[in-house]
Each structure stands twice: as structure tokens, then as C-alpha cells.
Scaffold this motif. Structure first.
Motif, PDB file in Angstrom:
ATOM      1  N   PHE A  71      -7.429   0.460  -0.196  1.00  0.00           N
ATOM      2  CA  PHE A  71      -7.767  -0.802  -0.852  1.00  0.00           C
ATOM      3  C   PHE A  71      -6.506  -1.534  -1.324  1.00  0.00           C
ATOM      4  O   PHE A  71      -6.462  -2.755  -1.353  1.00  0.00           O
ATOM      5  CB  PHE A  71      -8.700  -0.508  -2.034  1.00  0.00           C
ATOM      6  CG  PHE A  71      -9.061  -1.728  -2.835  1.00  0.00           C
ATOM      7  CD1 PHE A  71      -9.823  -2.730  -2.284  1.00  0.00           C
ATOM      8  CD2 PHE A  71      -8.624  -1.867  -4.141  1.00  0.00           C
ATOM      9  CE1 PHE A  71     -10.149  -3.858  -3.016  1.00  0.00           C
ATOM     10  CE2 PHE A  71      -8.939  -2.981  -4.880  1.00  0.00           C
ATOM     11  CZ  PHE A  71      -9.706  -3.975  -4.320  1.00  0.00           C
ATOM     12  N   PHE A  72      -5.488  -0.762  -1.657  1.00  0.00           N
ATOM     13  CA  PHE A  72      -4.239  -1.367  -2.135  1.00  0.00           C
ATOM     14  C   PHE A  72      -3.560  -2.185  -1.045  1.00  0.00           C
ATOM     15  O   PHE A  72      -2.870  -3.152  -1.321  1.00  0.00           O
ATOM     16  CB  PHE A  72      -3.307  -0.264  -2.646  1.00  0.00           C
ATOM     17  CG  PHE A  72      -2.116  -0.770  -3.396  1.00  0.00           C
ATOM     18  CD1 PHE A  72      -2.259  -1.461  -4.580  1.00  0.00           C
ATOM     19  CD2 PHE A  72      -0.837  -0.564  -2.909  1.00  0.00           C
ATOM     20  CE1 PHE A  72      -1.167  -1.925  -5.281  1.00  0.00           C
ATOM     21  CE2 PHE A  72       0.273  -1.017  -3.592  1.00  0.00           C
ATOM     22  CZ  PHE A  72       0.100  -1.703  -4.789  1.00  0.00           C
ATOM     23  N   ASP A  73      -3.749  -1.802   0.220  1.00  0.00           N
ATOM     24  CA  ASP A  73      -3.133  -2.540   1.319  1.00  0.00           C
ATOM     25  C   ASP A  73      -3.760  -3.907   1.517  1.00  0.00           C
ATOM     26  O   ASP A  73      -3.137  -4.797   2.114  1.00  0.00           O
ATOM     27  CB  ASP A  73      -3.230  -1.736   2.617  1.00  0.00           C
ATOM     28  CG  ASP A  73      -2.485  -0.414   2.524  1.00  0.00           C
ATOM     29  OD1 ASP A  73      -1.500  -0.355   1.750  1.00  0.00           O
ATOM     30  OD2 ASP A  73      -2.890   0.543   3.210  1.00  0.00           O
ATOM     31  N   ASN A  74      -5.007  -4.094   1.049  1.00  0.00           N
ATOM     32  CA  ASN A  74      -5.690  -5.380   1.205  1.00  0.00           C
ATOM     33  C   ASN A  74      -5.485  -6.298   0.014  1.00  0.00           C
ATOM     34  O   ASN A  74      -5.968  -7.428   0.025  1.00  0.00           O
ATOM     35  CB  ASN A  74      -7.193  -5.144   1.412  1.00  0.00           C
ATOM     36  CG  ASN A  74      -7.483  -4.339   2.658  1.00  0.00           C
ATOM     37  OD1 ASN A  74      -6.816  -4.508   3.680  1.00  0.00           O
ATOM     38  ND2 ASN A  74      -8.458  -3.443   2.581  1.00  0.00           N
ATOM     39  N   LEU A  75      -4.799  -5.833  -1.013  1.00  0.00           N
ATOM     40  CA  LEU A  75      -4.592  -6.617  -2.224  1.00  0.00           C
ATOM     41  C   LEU A  75      -3.188  -7.220  -2.255  1.00  0.00           C
ATOM     42  O   LEU A  75      -2.260  -6.711  -1.608  1.00  0.00           O
ATOM     43  CB  LEU A  75      -4.767  -5.745  -3.463  1.00  0.00           C
ATOM     44  CG  LEU A  75      -6.172  -5.484  -3.985  1.00  0.00           C
ATOM     45  CD1 LEU A  75      -6.104  -4.564  -5.184  1.00  0.00           C
ATOM     46  CD2 LEU A  75      -6.859  -6.787  -4.358  1.00  0.00           C
ATOM     47  N   TRP A  76      -3.047  -8.286  -3.041  1.00  0.00           N
ATOM     48  CA  TRP A  76      -1.693  -8.709  -3.409  1.00  0.00           C
ATOM     49  C   TRP A  76      -1.113  -7.646  -4.319  1.00  0.00           C
ATOM     50  O   TRP A  76      -1.804  -7.088  -5.169  1.00  0.00           O
ATOM     51  CB  TRP A  76      -1.721 -10.045  -4.143  1.00  0.00           C
ATOM     52  CG  TRP A  76      -0.357 -10.441  -4.652  1.00  0.00           C
ATOM     53  CD1 TRP A  76       0.574 -11.143  -3.984  1.00  0.00           C
ATOM     54  CD2 TRP A  76       0.208 -10.127  -5.924  1.00  0.00           C
ATOM     55  NE1 TRP A  76       1.707 -11.310  -4.743  1.00  0.00           N
ATOM     56  CE2 TRP A  76       1.512 -10.683  -5.948  1.00  0.00           C
ATOM     57  CE3 TRP A  76      -0.234  -9.432  -7.040  1.00  0.00           C
ATOM     58  CZ2 TRP A  76       2.350 -10.567  -7.043  1.00  0.00           C
ATOM     59  CZ3 TRP A  76       0.599  -9.313  -8.132  1.00  0.00           C
ATOM     60  CH2 TRP A  76       1.877  -9.873  -8.132  1.00  0.00           C
ATOM     61  N   GLN A  77       0.135  -7.354  -4.117  1.00  0.00           N
ATOM     62  CA  GLN A  77       0.750  -6.290  -4.906  1.00  0.00           C
ATOM     63  C   GLN A  77       2.185  -6.669  -5.263  1.00  0.00           C
ATOM     64  O   GLN A  77       2.890  -7.302  -4.464  1.00  0.00           O
ATOM     65  CB  GLN A  77       0.737  -4.974  -4.128  1.00  0.00           C
ATOM     66  CG  GLN A  77       1.301  -5.095  -2.724  1.00  0.00           C
ATOM     67  CD  GLN A  77       1.050  -3.874  -1.900  1.00  0.00           C
ATOM     68  OE1 GLN A  77       1.887  -2.990  -1.857  1.00  0.00           O
ATOM     69  NE2 GLN A  77      -0.101  -3.821  -1.233  1.00  0.00           N
ATOM     70  N   PRO A  78       2.618  -6.325  -6.468  1.00  0.00           N
ATOM     71  CA  PRO A  78       4.028  -6.551  -6.821  1.00  0.00           C
ATOM     72  C   PRO A  78       4.921  -5.634  -5.998  1.00  0.00           C
ATOM     73  O   PRO A  78       4.468  -4.636  -5.430  1.00  0.00           O
ATOM     74  CB  PRO A  78       4.081  -6.223  -8.310  1.00  0.00           C
ATOM     75  CG  PRO A  78       2.936  -5.284  -8.533  1.00  0.00           C
ATOM     76  CD  PRO A  78       1.868  -5.696  -7.563  1.00  0.00           C
ATOM     77  N   ASP A  79       6.190  -5.975  -5.939  1.00  0.00           N
ATOM     78  CA  ASP A  79       7.121  -5.206  -5.104  1.00  0.00           C
ATOM     79  C   ASP A  79       8.337  -4.750  -5.902  1.00  0.00           C
ATOM     80  O   ASP A  79       9.474  -5.084  -5.550  1.00  0.00           O
ATOM     81  CB  ASP A  79       7.558  -6.035  -3.894  1.00  0.00           C
ATOM     82  CG  ASP A  79       8.150  -7.363  -4.309  1.00  0.00           C
ATOM     83  OD1 ASP A  79       8.067  -7.717  -5.514  1.00  0.00           O
ATOM     84  OD2 ASP A  79       8.720  -8.057  -3.450  1.00  0.00           O
ATOM     85  N   PRO A  80       8.130  -3.975  -6.964  1.00  0.00           N
ATOM     86  CA  PRO A  80       9.305  -3.461  -7.692  1.00  0.00           C
ATOM     87  C   PRO A  80      10.003  -2.364  -6.897  1.00  0.00           C
ATOM     88  O   PRO A  80       9.395  -1.662  -6.089  1.00  0.00           O
ATOM     89  CB  PRO A  80       8.705  -2.908  -8.986  1.00  0.00           C
ATOM     90  CG  PRO A  80       7.315  -2.519  -8.601  1.00  0.00           C
ATOM     91  CD  PRO A  80       6.873  -3.502  -7.561  1.00  0.00           C
ATOM     92  N   TYR A  81      11.294  -2.235  -7.117  1.00  0.00           N
ATOM     93  CA  TYR A  81      12.070  -1.171  -6.473  1.00  0.00           C
ATOM     94  C   TYR A  81      13.144  -0.710  -7.440  1.00  0.00           C
ATOM     95  O   TYR A  81      13.488  -1.409  -8.406  1.00  0.00           O
ATOM     96  CB  TYR A  81      12.685  -1.669  -5.161  1.00  0.00           C
ATOM     97  CG  TYR A  81      13.846  -2.621  -5.331  1.00  0.00           C
ATOM     98  CD1 TYR A  81      15.155  -2.225  -5.091  1.00  0.00           C
ATOM     99  CD2 TYR A  81      13.635  -3.940  -5.740  1.00  0.00           C
ATOM    100  CE1 TYR A  81      16.214  -3.093  -5.246  1.00  0.00           C
ATOM    101  CE2 TYR A  81      14.685  -4.815  -5.895  1.00  0.00           C
ATOM    102  CZ  TYR A  81      15.972  -4.396  -5.646  1.00  0.00           C
ATOM    103  OH  TYR A  81      17.020  -5.258  -5.813  1.00  0.00           O
ATOM    104  N   PHE A  82      13.685   0.473  -7.189  1.00  0.00           N
ATOM    105  CA  PHE A  82      14.740   1.034  -8.027  1.00  0.00           C
ATOM    106  C   PHE A  82      16.084   0.537  -7.503  1.00  0.00           C
ATOM    107  O   PHE A  82      16.508   0.899  -6.393  1.00  0.00           O
ATOM    108  CB  PHE A  82      14.679   2.558  -8.016  1.00  0.00           C
ATOM    109  CG  PHE A  82      13.431   3.115  -8.648  1.00  0.00           C
ATOM    110  CD1 PHE A  82      13.359   3.295 -10.011  1.00  0.00           C
ATOM    111  CD2 PHE A  82      12.331   3.439  -7.875  1.00  0.00           C
ATOM    112  CE1 PHE A  82      12.215   3.793 -10.606  1.00  0.00           C
ATOM    113  CE2 PHE A  82      11.179   3.941  -8.450  1.00  0.00           C
ATOM    114  CZ  PHE A  82      11.117   4.117  -9.820  1.00  0.00           C
TER     115      PHE A  82
END
Length: 453
Positions: free
Chosen positions: A116-127
């Protein structure tokens, strides 16, 4: 014949009803499954590439939290450390269409499949300062998506990362390393996405223990905006600082105590006379080689930095002390050789000098010192302690002997006892060397503790 047709019609009608019942049951089951599938909460016009709507000019707030499971492999050579953790992100997605049918009775949330997460808008934080950062997997990725009735989305994942840390070793082995983790949005600037620490922030596993370090608490958290020239913009950034304080107990037992004992062992050479030359040389050389071997092994534990470390100063103090003891032995041995040389030559020249004084063959007295002949007037010769001038036609031989031994031996004017210089140097060294080393220790530790604090 008619009965046969009626029987067939009855059977056919029955089969028809059975098939219709199975079809309805199947449709109902399919519809039930469809209502529980994650995609039912997405509207038909949902575009996952667009961020959730917000007030004009306001970014989407993403709450971030970390639960640190373990910190290990603090590598001073590569200057990094590995951390295993759970990360949690939470944001509001107002475009979702949520039906109460997907929630169990009494619950205000439902855990959905990771797909389901792949179909949502999602933030893109990274280290930002990570060398490696990846989601842990076994048979599948350890991630989960939780949806709340108020349209809040919560994403959780188990991760492990290798974080780079710029370490400083000036105070090694009492150094304190402050290692940050920078978390930043990759593609969305601070006008679109705002990262924020949640109320829990960063939590440490209460059973977490490090091998050589103490982990300072509480951790320092920051929220800032950093300009990234390679992405030409300001991006929201979260920072957590880990404070690693090296434990000194290991080095006290393995480094400072043994090296101090070796230095003290070198002082025993001052009580060994010059008749034990092999033992004295062996003792001092063994102490020097022991220190060199000990510190060579210690230097292998840290990278070869260009600046001076606190351990280097301790190494230098110990080795200089032992080297000075070895140099002191060389000095006293040279003085002893000169003393023995002059003692053995003076009895041979005394009869010639006494004979010349008795016969009065010349107006001057030949003073023999180490085989060299110098002429002096027999009168008006000043006298000093340990020296006696020759006046008249004769003089006792004993004062002349004291004059010839002035550089390596002398007579105490109070007691009249002959003192030899190399023995006096050994006696003074028995007190001077320990005092100087203890002064070094008293200066070294307070300064080191003050700087480390």
C-alpha cells in the motif's frame, strides 16, 4: 415420458439455483476482500506524485522518530559506526477515502500491507552522512503501514546504517567523540516538506551497552534548514548527536600502569654499582625495549593522525625518563674511567716531583696532571679547597694528589672524606629522577582531565 422431462427440468432448475448461490457467495466474498484491500481508500483521481494539499505556502509536516536498537562496530580507522534502529514517519494524507468497514471494532487504525505504501505519496528522507543505509530483510522487508481514522499515515521500518563520523583523537585515550546523524529530505525543499522530531524523538534501547564507550544521555536533537548547493535549495534537516565517551579503565590497566612500573624499574639501576655493568645495561635496555614494544602495539589501534595525541605525550615522558637513566649510566661510566686512569698514573710521577723539590734543581715546581707538565712558581700560589700550593723546597705529596683529581673527585672540607663524582651523581639521581617523573604525572593528568571535561 412426461415424467422423465419433468425430472430433468427439476434437476436443471436445481443446478441453476445452486450455481446462482455459489456465484452470489463468491461475489460477496470478492466484494468483502475488495473492501479490505488497501486500494479502496484511494480515490480514482489520486496522484501519488503530488504531495497532500495544505494551506497555501505551508509545507507538509512529517513527524520523524527513531528507536535505536543497537550501536556497534565503532571503527576508529574508518571513522564510522553502525546503528540498528526502527524509524517512524507520520504525516496527514487528506485525500484518502476511508470506510469504517476496514477497521475492527474498537480500533481507530488498521495495519495495511507494505504494498500500500507504494501507491501512496511518501516523503523521501535519507541519511546525509551515511555510507550504507538499507531496510532489514529476512523473507520480506521489515516495513509496515498503519492508517488511522483521522487520515494519518504512519510508516515504520527496521533499518541498519553505517554512519560516517569525523573523529578527533587529540585527547586519546580520554577522547570524546560527538557523532551526528543528519536526516534530510532528498527532493522536496523546505517549502514543500518540513521534517520535525516527534514527541518521542530519539529513544535508546535501555539494554544498550557499548564495549569501550559510555553513551552520553540525553541525546541532543536539532531541527534546521540546510542549503544544498548541488540541489540548489534549502532543505529541511533533522540532526541527532551521539556522544561517545571512551572508558579509561581499560587503558589504565593495559597502558598507564605497566608503563609507569617500567619507568620505576629503571630507577633501580642507580643502586647498582659500576661493578655490575652487564646487569645495569641489561636492565635499562630492557626497559626501553619494553616501552617501545608496548606503545607500538597501542598505536595500531588508532589511525596515524598528523597531530600529537595525549597518549603520545605519555609515551614521550616515559621513554625520555628511561633514556635519561641510560644516559646517566654512560656519564658515570666515563667519569669512573677517568678516575681510575688518574689514580693509576699519579703514584708514578710523585717520586720524580719530590726528588726535584729536594735537590732544588730549578726555581719552579713541575706539576704533573694526567701526563702533562706545567710550570708554576713555587711561591704566591693561591690555594683553594681541595688544593694546596707548594712553597719552599718541599711539600707533602697528598695535597698535590687532590689537585690532580679535582675533575672527578674531591675532599670534603668538613669531614675530610674523599668523594668521587660518579658516585655522587648516582646518589642525586636516586631522588631527582623520581621527583621529575612525579611532577610530569601531576601535570599530565589534571590538564588531560580538564580538557576532556
Amino acid at each position: 415420458m412426461l415424467g422423465k422431462y419433468n425430472t430433468k427440468a427439476f434437476i436443471s432448475l436445481g443446478l441453476t439455483f445452486i450455481l446462482m448461490w455459489i456465484s452470489e457467495a463468491t461475489d460477496a466474498h470478492v466484494n468483502y476482500n475488495y473492501t479490505t484491500k488497501p486500494r479502496v481508500v484511494l480515490p480514482p483521481n489520486y496522484v501519488k506524485e503530488m504531495r497532500p494539499p495544505s494551506k497555501k505556502g505551508s509545507p507538509v509536516i512529517v513527524d520523524f522518530s527513531i528507536f535505536v536498537v543497537d550501536i556497534n562496530s565503532i571503527n576508529v580507522e574508518d571513522m564510522d559506526f553502525r546503528v540498528d534502529m526502527f524509524i517512524h514517519q507520520r504525516w496527514m494524507e487528506s485525500r484518502l477515502e476511508i470506510s469504517d468497514d476496514i477497521f475492527e471494532e474498537g480500533d481507530d487504525y488498521v495495519t495495511l500491507l507494505p504494498e500500500f505504501f507504494d501507491n501512496l505519496w511518501q516523503p523521501d528522507p535519507y541519511f546525509l552522512n551515511s555510507k550504507i543505509a538499507e531496510i532489514a530483510t529476512l523473507t520480506h522487508k521489515f516495513t509496515s503501514v498503519t492508517l488511522y481514522k483521522n487520515k494519518t499515515v504512519r510508516y515504520a521500518a527496521r533499518m541498519h546504517a553505517i554512519i560516517a563520523c569525523q573523529m578527533e583523537f587529540q585527547l586519546y585515550p580520554m577522547d570524546i567523540q560527538v557523532c551526528p546523524i543528519y536526516i534530510e529530505s532528498f527532493s522536496s525543499n523546505n517549502q514543500k516538506v518540513k521534517l520535525r522530531w516527534s514527541d518521542s524523538g530519539v529513544t535508546l534501547n535501555p539494554e544498550l551497552k557499548l564495549l569501550q564507550y559510555n553513551l552520553g544521555q540525553p541525546l541532543e536533537l536539532e531541527e534546521s534548514d540546510g542549503y544544498m548547493p548541488e540541489k540548489v535549495g534549502n532543505f529541511s534537516r533533522l540532526t541527532v548527536y551521539f556522544r561517545f565517551e571512551r572508558q579509561i579503565g581499560h587503558h589504565l590497566i593495559q597502558t598507564f600502569a605497566p608503563s609507569s612500573l617500567v619507568v620505576m624499574l629503571s630507577w633501580f639501576s642507580f643502586w647498582l654499582g659500576l661493578d655490575a655493568i652487564p646487569g645495569r645495561v641489561t636492565l635499562l635496555v630492557t626497559c626501553m625495549l619494553t616501552l617501545v614494544t608496548m606503545f607500538t602495539g597501542l598505536r595500531a589501534d588508532i589511525p596515524p593522525v598528523a597531530y600529537v595525541k595525549a597518549l603520545d605525550l605519555w609515551m614521550a615522558g616515559c621513554m625520555v625518563s628511561v633514556f635519561a637513566a641510560l644516559a646517566e649510566f654512560v656519564v658515570v661510566k666515563v667519569l669512573d674511567v677517568q678516575y681510575q686512569y688518574q689514580v693509576n698514573r699519579i703514584p708514578k710521577v710523585l717520586p720524580m716531583r719530590i726528588s726535584n723539590m729536594e735537590k732544588g734543581q730549578c726555581a719552579t715546581v713541575a706539576s704533573w696532571e694526567g701526563g702533562a707538565v706545567r710550570s708554576r712558581k713555587a711561591t704566591q700560589t693561591p690555594t683553594t679547597p681541595g688544593q694546596t700550593s707548594l712553597q719552599g723546597n718541599g711539600g707533602p705529596p697528598k695535597p698535590a694528589r687532590r689537585q690532580s683529581l679535582l675533575s672527578v673527585a674531591w675532599t670534603d672540607t668538613d669531614t675530610g672524606v674523599e668523594k668521587i663524582m660518579w658516585r655522587e651523581i648516582d646518589k642525586v639521581s636516586r631522588a631527582v629522577f623520581p621527583i621529575l617523573f612525579f611532577v610530569f604525572v601531576l601535570l599530565y593528568w589534571p590538564i588531560l582531565l580538564m580538557k576532556s571535561s
